[in-house]
Design an enzyme around this catalytic site. Structure first.
Site, PDB file in Angstrom:
ATOM      1  N   ASN A   9       0.866  -1.180   0.000  1.00 44.82           N
ATOM      2  CA  ASN A   9       0.000   0.000   0.000  1.00 44.82           C
ATOM      3  C   ASN A   9       0.901   1.228   0.000  1.00 44.82           C
ATOM      4  O   ASN A   9       1.529   1.528   1.013  1.00 44.82           O
ATOM      5  CB  ASN A   9      -0.884  -0.048   1.258  1.00 44.82           C
ATOM      6  CG  ASN A   9      -1.687   1.213   1.467  1.00 44.82           C
ATOM      7  OD1 ASN A   9      -1.766   2.069   0.589  1.00 44.82           O
ATOM      8  ND2 ASN A   9      -2.286   1.347   2.652  1.00 44.82           N
ATOM      9  N   LYS A  11       0.043   4.264  -0.180  1.00 43.92           N
ATOM     10  CA  LYS A  11      -0.584   5.431   0.465  1.00 43.92           C
ATOM     11  C   LYS A  11      -0.407   6.684  -0.411  1.00 43.92           C
ATOM     12  O   LYS A  11      -0.367   6.572  -1.632  1.00 43.92           O
ATOM     13  CB  LYS A  11      -0.019   5.612   1.877  1.00 43.92           C
ATOM     14  CG  LYS A  11      -0.125   4.313   2.691  1.00 43.92           C
ATOM     15  CD  LYS A  11       0.090   4.492   4.160  1.00 43.92           C
ATOM     16  CE  LYS A  11      -0.097   3.147   4.855  1.00 43.92           C
ATOM     17  NZ  LYS A  11      -0.007   3.221   6.299  1.00 43.92           N
ATOM     18  N   HIS A  96      -9.558   1.031   4.804  1.00 41.86           N
ATOM     19  CA  HIS A  96      -8.282   1.159   5.522  1.00 41.86           C
ATOM     20  C   HIS A  96      -8.491   2.038   6.756  1.00 41.86           C
ATOM     21  O   HIS A  96      -9.273   2.994   6.718  1.00 41.86           O
ATOM     22  CB  HIS A  96      -7.223   1.766   4.592  1.00 41.86           C
ATOM     23  CG  HIS A  96      -5.853   1.731   5.190  1.00 41.86           C
ATOM     24  ND1 HIS A  96      -5.446   2.673   6.106  1.00 41.86           N
ATOM     25  CD2 HIS A  96      -4.827   0.861   5.045  1.00 41.86           C
ATOM     26  CE1 HIS A  96      -4.201   2.370   6.492  1.00 41.86           C
ATOM     27  NE2 HIS A  96      -3.809   1.276   5.856  1.00 41.86           N
ATOM     28  N   GLU A  98      -6.853   4.376   8.009  1.00 38.68           N
ATOM     29  CA  GLU A  98      -6.644   5.817   7.817  1.00 38.68           C
ATOM     30  C   GLU A  98      -7.893   6.466   7.236  1.00 38.68           C
ATOM     31  O   GLU A  98      -8.228   7.607   7.555  1.00 38.68           O
ATOM     32  CB  GLU A  98      -5.410   6.052   6.927  1.00 38.68           C
ATOM     33  CG  GLU A  98      -4.130   5.801   7.713  1.00 38.68           C
ATOM     34  CD  GLU A  98      -2.954   5.319   6.888  1.00 38.68           C
ATOM     35  OE1 GLU A  98      -2.967   5.465   5.654  1.00 38.68           O
ATOM     36  OE2 GLU A  98      -2.005   4.790   7.493  1.00 38.68           O
ATOM     37  N   GLU A 168      -5.567  -5.292  10.360  1.00 36.58           N
ATOM     38  CA  GLU A 168      -4.517  -4.314  10.648  1.00 36.58           C
ATOM     39  C   GLU A 168      -4.831  -3.606  11.959  1.00 36.58           C
ATOM     40  O   GLU A 168      -5.641  -2.663  11.980  1.00 36.58           O
ATOM     41  CB  GLU A 168      -4.445  -3.272   9.530  1.00 36.58           C
ATOM     42  CG  GLU A 168      -4.163  -3.853   8.169  1.00 36.58           C
ATOM     43  CD  GLU A 168      -3.589  -2.811   7.222  1.00 36.58           C
ATOM     44  OE1 GLU A 168      -2.460  -2.982   6.781  1.00 36.58           O
ATOM     45  OE2 GLU A 168      -4.271  -1.801   6.969  1.00 36.58           O
ATOM     46  N   GLY A 174       2.275   1.944  10.904  1.00 40.34           N
ATOM     47  CA  GLY A 174       3.222   3.055  10.803  1.00 40.34           C
ATOM     48  C   GLY A 174       3.897   3.407  12.112  1.00 40.34           C
ATOM     49  O   GLY A 174       4.522   4.455  12.232  1.00 40.34           O
ATOM     50  N   SER A 214       3.253  -2.428  10.307  1.00 41.38           N
ATOM     51  CA  SER A 214       4.706  -2.484  10.520  1.00 41.38           C
ATOM     52  C   SER A 214       5.338  -3.815  10.103  1.00 41.38           C
ATOM     53  O   SER A 214       6.256  -4.301  10.755  1.00 41.38           O
ATOM     54  CB  SER A 214       5.048  -2.143  11.974  1.00 41.38           C
ATOM     55  OG  SER A 214       4.632  -0.822  12.267  1.00 41.38           O
TER      56      SER A 214
HETATM   57  P1  PGA Z   1       2.732   0.087   7.707  1.00 40.91           P
HETATM   58  O1  PGA Z   1       1.281   0.293   7.058  1.00 40.91           O
HETATM   59  O2  PGA Z   1       3.294  -1.180   7.109  1.00 40.91           O
HETATM   60  O3  PGA Z   1       3.517   1.297   7.308  1.00 40.91           O
HETATM   61  O4  PGA Z   1       2.532  -0.030   9.178  1.00 40.91           O
HETATM   62  C1  PGA Z   1       0.420  -0.776   6.848  1.00 40.91           C
HETATM   63  C2  PGA Z   1      -0.871  -0.282   6.230  1.00 40.91           C
HETATM   64  O5  PGA Z   1      -1.304   0.814   6.563  1.00 40.91           O
HETATM   65  O6  PGA Z   1      -1.477  -0.970   5.376  1.00 40.91           O
END
Ligand code: PGA
Length: 252
Positions: A9, A11, A96, A98, A168, A174, A214
């Site tokens: 992803n 982003k 997601h 976010e 997740e 993140g 992560s």
């Molecule tokens: P990250 O993000 O690997 O940077 O923690 C995962 C995601 O948001 O899908």
């Protein structure tokens, strides 16, 4: 046997040329990865070019969001799933965290978008996951179960064949904090149980459940070693082709 999936992803990163560069760099690095499906999710503006440049490769393209409607209409700023299909996407990430946290996504909109995506012929990667306070209060499984029940409500067994679930935990995205392999495994079992209660054991045994939060080259193997973890949704570590390829090729 569930085919594994490793999805990157990207982003809101990368201008068009950068997205193309990363995709082209990734192509030879994962060309022999027959053990899993490889997916990248660039920003909307890069989808068409990246998918054109990846044509004929084993890397599939996903969008990071979509509208809940496929009919052309007065929906300023939205992009219909059929439009994503039209520019070469095979998948779309829906719900997601976010988007849930910062852009008003709800279980109800996740459900509508998922149905629209399936109707357009896309497969949907539906994201679920609890916040830290919810885990600390002992409610993680209940939260995820509720997200699944509403997010996947009204889908048929045939629809479920084109659903991938991404677990997740929000506190792991993140942050550099990963769920332990055991925490991931326990939640994946709970997710499968919920799917079984909605659609039967057979589809629950077949649905792919990805872990996200992560994931890095040095922790992917221990996560993938869990029997109910079928792959990963990778954010930060997917931005560099070399690091993402190490994740894809975790067992090579
Ligand atoms: P990250 O993000 O690997 O940077 O923690 C995962 C995601 O948001 O899908």
């Amino acid at each position: 046997m569930r085919k594994r999936v490793i999805a990157g992803n990207w982003k809101m990163y990368k201008l068009l040329a950068q997205a193309v560069d990363t995709a082209l760099e990734l192509k030879p690095l994962v060309a022999n990865a027959n053990h899993c499906e490889v997916i990248v999710a660039p920003v909307f503006t890069a989808l068409k070019t990246v998918s054109d440049r990846l044509e004929g490769s084993n890397i599939k393209v996903a969008a990071q969001n979509c509208a809940a409607q496929n009919d052309f209409g007065a929906h300023t700023g939205e992009i219909a799933p059929i439009m994503l299909k039209d520019v070469g996407c095979s998948y779309v990430i829906i719900g997601h965290s976010e988007r849930r946290q910062f852009y008003g996504e709800t279980d109800a909109s996740v459900n509508q978008k998922t149905k629209a995506a399936l109707a357009a012929g896309l497969a949907a990667i539906v994201c679920v996951g609890e916040m830290l306070a919810e885990r600390e209060a002992g409610n993680a499984e209940a939260v995820v179960q509720a997200q699944l029940k509403s997010g996947l409500e009204g889908l048929t067994v045939a629809d479920m064949e084109r659903i991938i679930i991404a677990y997740e935990p929000v506190w792991a995205i993140g942050t550099g904090k990963t769920a332990s392999p055991e925490q991931a495994q326990d939640m994946h079992v709970a997710v499968r149980k919920t799917v079984a209660s909605m659609h039967g054991r057979d589809i629950a045994d077949r649905v792919r459940i990805l872990y996200g939060g992560s994931v890095k080259p040095d922790n992917i193997a221990s996560i993938m070693a869990q029997p109910d973890v079928d792959g990963a949704l990778v954010g930060g570590a997917s931005l560099e082709a070399e690091s993402f390829a190490r994740i894809v090729n975790f067992d090579r």
